[in-house]
Scaffold this motif. Structure first.
Motif, PDB file in Angstrom:
ATOM      1  N   SER A 140     -39.484  47.759 -99.492  1.00 37.59           N
ATOM      2  CA  SER A 140     -39.758  48.001-100.910  1.00 37.59           C
ATOM      3  C   SER A 140     -41.186  48.483-101.176  1.00 37.59           C
ATOM      4  CB  SER A 140     -39.518  46.720-101.711  1.00 37.59           C
ATOM      5  OG  SER A 140     -40.473  45.730-101.345  1.00 37.59           O
ATOM      6  N   GLY A 141     -42.113  48.108-100.311  1.00 34.44           N
ATOM      7  CA  GLY A 141     -43.525  48.432-100.563  1.00 34.44           C
ATOM      8  C   GLY A 141     -44.105  47.683-101.745  1.00 34.44           C
ATOM      9  N   MET A 142     -43.423  46.606-102.182  1.00 38.67           N
ATOM     10  CA  MET A 142     -43.868  45.877-103.378  1.00 38.67           C
ATOM     11  C   MET A 142     -45.272  45.308-103.242  1.00 38.67           C
ATOM     12  SD  MET A 142     -40.730  43.845-105.179  1.00 38.67           S
ATOM     13  CE  MET A 142     -39.730  43.387-103.801  1.00 38.67           C
ATOM     14  N   ASN A 143     -45.698  45.067-102.004  1.00 41.05           N
ATOM     15  CA  ASN A 143     -47.047  44.535-101.790  1.00 41.05           C
ATOM     16  C   ASN A 143     -48.121  45.463-102.344  1.00 41.05           C
ATOM     17  OD1 ASN A 143     -45.979  46.149 -99.536  1.00 41.05           O
ATOM     18  ND2 ASN A 143     -48.036  45.939 -98.681  1.00 41.05           N
ATOM     19  N   GLU A 144     -47.800  46.742-102.454  1.00 42.91           N
ATOM     20  CA  GLU A 144     -48.781  47.712-102.953  1.00 42.91           C
ATOM     21  C   GLU A 144     -48.860  47.744-104.479  1.00 42.91           C
ATOM     22  OE1 GLU A 144     -48.124  51.555-101.264  1.00 42.91           O
ATOM     23  OE2 GLU A 144     -47.978  50.777 -99.210  1.00 42.91           O
ATOM     24  N   ALA A 145     -47.928  47.093-105.151  1.00 41.05           N
ATOM     25  CA  ALA A 145     -47.871  47.184-106.615  1.00 41.05           C
ATOM     26  C   ALA A 145     -49.054  46.502-107.299  1.00 41.05           C
ATOM     27  CB  ALA A 145     -46.562  46.595-107.139  1.00 41.05           C
ATOM     28  N   VAL A 146     -49.795  45.703-106.561  1.00 41.03           N
ATOM     29  CA  VAL A 146     -51.010  45.121-107.143  1.00 41.03           C
ATOM     30  C   VAL A 146     -51.984  46.238-107.523  1.00 41.03           C
ATOM     31  CG1 VAL A 146     -52.281  44.762-104.966  1.00 41.03           C
ATOM     32  CG2 VAL A 146     -52.640  43.201-106.901  1.00 41.03           C
ATOM     33  N   ASN A 147     -51.882  47.373-106.845  1.00 36.92           N
ATOM     34  CA  ASN A 147     -52.745  48.522-107.188  1.00 36.92           C
ATOM     35  C   ASN A 147     -52.419  49.047-108.581  1.00 36.92           C
ATOM     36  OD1 ASN A 147     -53.968  48.463-104.615  1.00 36.92           O
ATOM     37  ND2 ASN A 147     -52.295  49.674-103.749  1.00 36.92           N
ATOM     38  N   GLU A 148     -51.118  49.165-108.877  1.00 38.24           N
ATOM     39  CA  GLU A 148     -50.726  49.603-110.221  1.00 38.24           C
ATOM     40  C   GLU A 148     -51.079  48.558-111.269  1.00 38.24           C
ATOM     41  OE1 GLU A 148     -48.536  52.291-107.571  1.00 38.24           O
ATOM     42  OE2 GLU A 148     -48.802  50.124-107.546  1.00 38.24           O
ATOM     43  N   LEU A 149     -50.960  47.277-110.906  1.00 35.32           N
ATOM     44  CA  LEU A 149     -51.369  46.223-111.841  1.00 35.32           C
ATOM     45  C   LEU A 149     -52.823  46.411-112.239  1.00 35.32           C
ATOM     46  CD1 LEU A 149     -51.120  43.540-113.382  1.00 35.32           C
ATOM     47  CD2 LEU A 149     -51.563  42.359-111.216  1.00 35.32           C
ATOM     48  N   GLU A 150     -53.676  46.646-111.268  1.00 35.89           N
ATOM     49  CA  GLU A 150     -55.110  46.801-111.563  1.00 35.89           C
ATOM     50  C   GLU A 150     -55.402  48.110-112.288  1.00 35.89           C
ATOM     51  OE1 GLU A 150     -57.222  44.168-108.092  1.00 35.89           O
ATOM     52  OE2 GLU A 150     -56.543  46.172-107.534  1.00 35.89           O
TER      53      GLU A 150
ATOM     54  N   TYR B 233     -36.724  48.629-107.344  1.00 35.20           N
ATOM     55  CA  TYR B 233     -37.533  47.412-107.270  1.00 35.20           C
ATOM     56  C   TYR B 233     -38.516  47.293-108.443  1.00 35.20           C
ATOM     57  CZ  TYR B 233     -35.856  47.076-102.450  1.00 35.20           C
ATOM     58  OH  TYR B 233     -35.064  46.982-101.333  1.00 35.20           O
ATOM     59  N   SER B 234     -38.630  48.350-109.245  1.00 32.52           N
ATOM     60  CA  SER B 234     -39.636  48.341-110.311  1.00 32.52           C
ATOM     61  C   SER B 234     -39.386  47.230-111.331  1.00 32.52           C
ATOM     62  CB  SER B 234     -39.708  49.704-111.010  1.00 32.52           C
ATOM     63  OG  SER B 234     -38.447  50.083-111.515  1.00 32.52           O
ATOM     64  N   GLY B 235     -38.120  46.920-111.595  1.00 31.88           N
ATOM     65  CA  GLY B 235     -37.809  45.842-112.535  1.00 31.88           C
ATOM     66  C   GLY B 235     -38.249  44.482-112.008  1.00 31.88           C
ATOM     67  N   VAL B 236     -38.030  44.247-110.719  1.00 30.94           N
ATOM     68  CA  VAL B 236     -38.462  42.991-110.101  1.00 30.94           C
ATOM     69  C   VAL B 236     -39.982  42.868-110.170  1.00 30.94           C
ATOM     70  CG1 VAL B 236     -38.487  41.660-107.949  1.00 30.94           C
ATOM     71  CG2 VAL B 236     -36.477  43.019-108.545  1.00 30.94           C
ATOM     72  N   ILE B 237     -40.659  43.962-109.910  1.00 28.86           N
ATOM     73  CA  ILE B 237     -42.127  43.954-109.949  1.00 28.86           C
ATOM     74  C   ILE B 237     -42.619  43.632-111.357  1.00 28.86           C
ATOM     75  CG2 ILE B 237     -44.200  45.375-109.705  1.00 28.86           C
ATOM     76  CD1 ILE B 237     -42.599  46.923-107.487  1.00 28.86           C
ATOM     77  N   VAL B 238     -42.032  44.263-112.360  1.00 29.56           N
ATOM     78  CA  VAL B 238     -42.456  44.010-113.745  1.00 29.56           C
ATOM     79  C   VAL B 238     -42.235  42.543-114.116  1.00 29.56           C
ATOM     80  CG1 VAL B 238     -41.945  44.523-116.176  1.00 29.56           C
ATOM     81  CG2 VAL B 238     -42.286  46.386-114.538  1.00 29.56           C
ATOM     82  N   ASP B 239     -41.121  41.964-113.689  1.00 28.17           N
ATOM     83  CA  ASP B 239     -40.892  40.530-113.937  1.00 28.17           C
ATOM     84  C   ASP B 239     -42.066  39.704-113.416  1.00 28.17           C
ATOM     85  OD1 ASP B 239     -38.430  40.991-115.091  1.00 28.17           O
ATOM     86  OD2 ASP B 239     -37.263  40.397-113.329  1.00 28.17           O
ATOM     87  N   ILE B 240     -42.523  40.019-112.227  1.00 27.98           N
ATOM     88  CA  ILE B 240     -43.629  39.273-111.613  1.00 27.98           C
ATOM     89  C   ILE B 240     -44.945  39.542-112.349  1.00 27.98           C
ATOM     90  CG2 ILE B 240     -45.007  39.056-109.499  1.00 27.98           C
ATOM     91  CD1 ILE B 240     -42.320  39.701-107.977  1.00 27.98           C
ATOM     92  N   LEU B 241     -45.181  40.791-112.695  1.00 26.06           N
ATOM     93  CA  LEU B 241     -46.416  41.126-113.421  1.00 26.06           C
ATOM     94  C   LEU B 241     -46.448  40.429-114.783  1.00 26.06           C
ATOM     95  CD1 LEU B 241     -46.939  44.943-112.706  1.00 26.06           C
ATOM     96  CD2 LEU B 241     -47.530  42.964-111.300  1.00 26.06           C
ATOM     97  N   TYR B 242     -45.303  40.364-115.444  1.00 31.49           N
ATOM     98  CA  TYR B 242     -45.259  39.705-116.747  1.00 31.49           C
ATOM     99  C   TYR B 242     -45.552  38.209-116.610  1.00 31.49           C
ATOM    100  CZ  TYR B 242     -43.464  43.716-119.480  1.00 31.49           C
ATOM    101  OH  TYR B 242     -43.330  44.912-120.145  1.00 31.49           O
ATOM    102  N   ASP B 243     -45.096  37.587-115.530  1.00 36.46           N
ATOM    103  CA  ASP B 243     -45.442  36.180-115.306  1.00 36.46           C
ATOM    104  C   ASP B 243     -46.949  36.007-115.146  1.00 36.46           C
ATOM    105  OD1 ASP B 243     -43.143  34.686-115.587  1.00 36.46           O
ATOM    106  OD2 ASP B 243     -43.066  34.008-113.512  1.00 36.46           O
ATOM    107  N   HIS B 244     -47.609  37.006-114.569  1.00 35.87           N
ATOM    108  CA  HIS B 244     -49.073  36.947-114.459  1.00 35.87           C
ATOM    109  C   HIS B 244     -49.706  36.864-115.842  1.00 35.87           C
ATOM    110  CE1 HIS B 244     -53.231  37.859-113.673  1.00 35.87           C
ATOM    111  NE2 HIS B 244     -53.137  38.975-114.374  1.00 35.87           N
TER     112      HIS B 244
END
Length: 198
Positions: free
Chosen positions: A156-166, A72-83
């Protein structure tokens, strides 16, 4: 890349943009049933995804997340890059993001009949919650990641990835900025090629 980047990289043609936006739902050669501009958008989307997935800078970003989020890390990065695209929008467009996304939503409504059923169902929620504009804030990204996590039945636990974003905010932003300049040049060149060959 996620929705906003794909839309932005389509250029000024509304039908190319729609093609790029709907491309994930158009498999194999089914793109050929659409008008030329939409075909170009669908093929452009595929080229962008291939370029992105293979890029060493993007892989730096995904590697940071891989141990915890696996595939799921690739999907997360796609979303972070849109940010980072939304947050730094003024560096990429003279049109304010609010007006830009309003124009895109209007274009979707004007071309509703040609959209795949999945997009037709999703569109009212996208517009009502103004997903594209919400990407500019960390809270907006947190909501997107939570929604994506629900779609995986919370596996996926993707909801927690905001922690890595910060935690790694500056690293992700630096990687996005360097990569996106290359992706813009690649996409502009690919649009010219596709206009000649489709």
């Amino acid at each position: 890349m996620n929705y906003l980047a794909h839309i932005y990289l389509s250029g000024d043609n509304d039908l190319v943009t729609i093609g790029n936006f709907i491309a994930d739902g158009i498999k194999g050669h089914r793109y050929k049933k659409y008008p030329k501009e939409i075909q170009i958008g669908i093929l452009l989307h595929r080229h962008i995804d291939t370029f992105t997935d293979a890029h060493k800078t993007v892989r730096l970003s995904t590697k940071r997340l891989h141990e915890k989020y696996s595939h799921y890390s690739g999907v997360i990065v796609d979303i972070l890059y849109d940010h980072f695209l939304a947050k730094n929008w003024q560096n990429y467009s003279n049109v304010p993001l609010k007006l830009y996304v309003e124009h895109f939503y209007a274009s979707l409504e004007d071309n509703f009949a040609i959209l795949p059923a999945r997009i037709q169902k999703m569109m009212p929620y996208m517009i009502a919650d103004n997903w594209l504009l919400s990407y500019a804030s960390i809270n907006g990204i947190a909501k997107v990641l939570s929604g994506m996590n629900r779609r995986t039945q919370n596996r996926s636990g993707m909801n927690e990835a905001v922690n890595e974003l910060e935690e790694f905010y500056s690293e992700f932003e630096t990687e996005f900025t360097a990569f996106f300049e290359e992706l813009i040049a690649f996409s502009n060149k690919k649009i010219i090629e596709l206009n000649r060959t489709v």
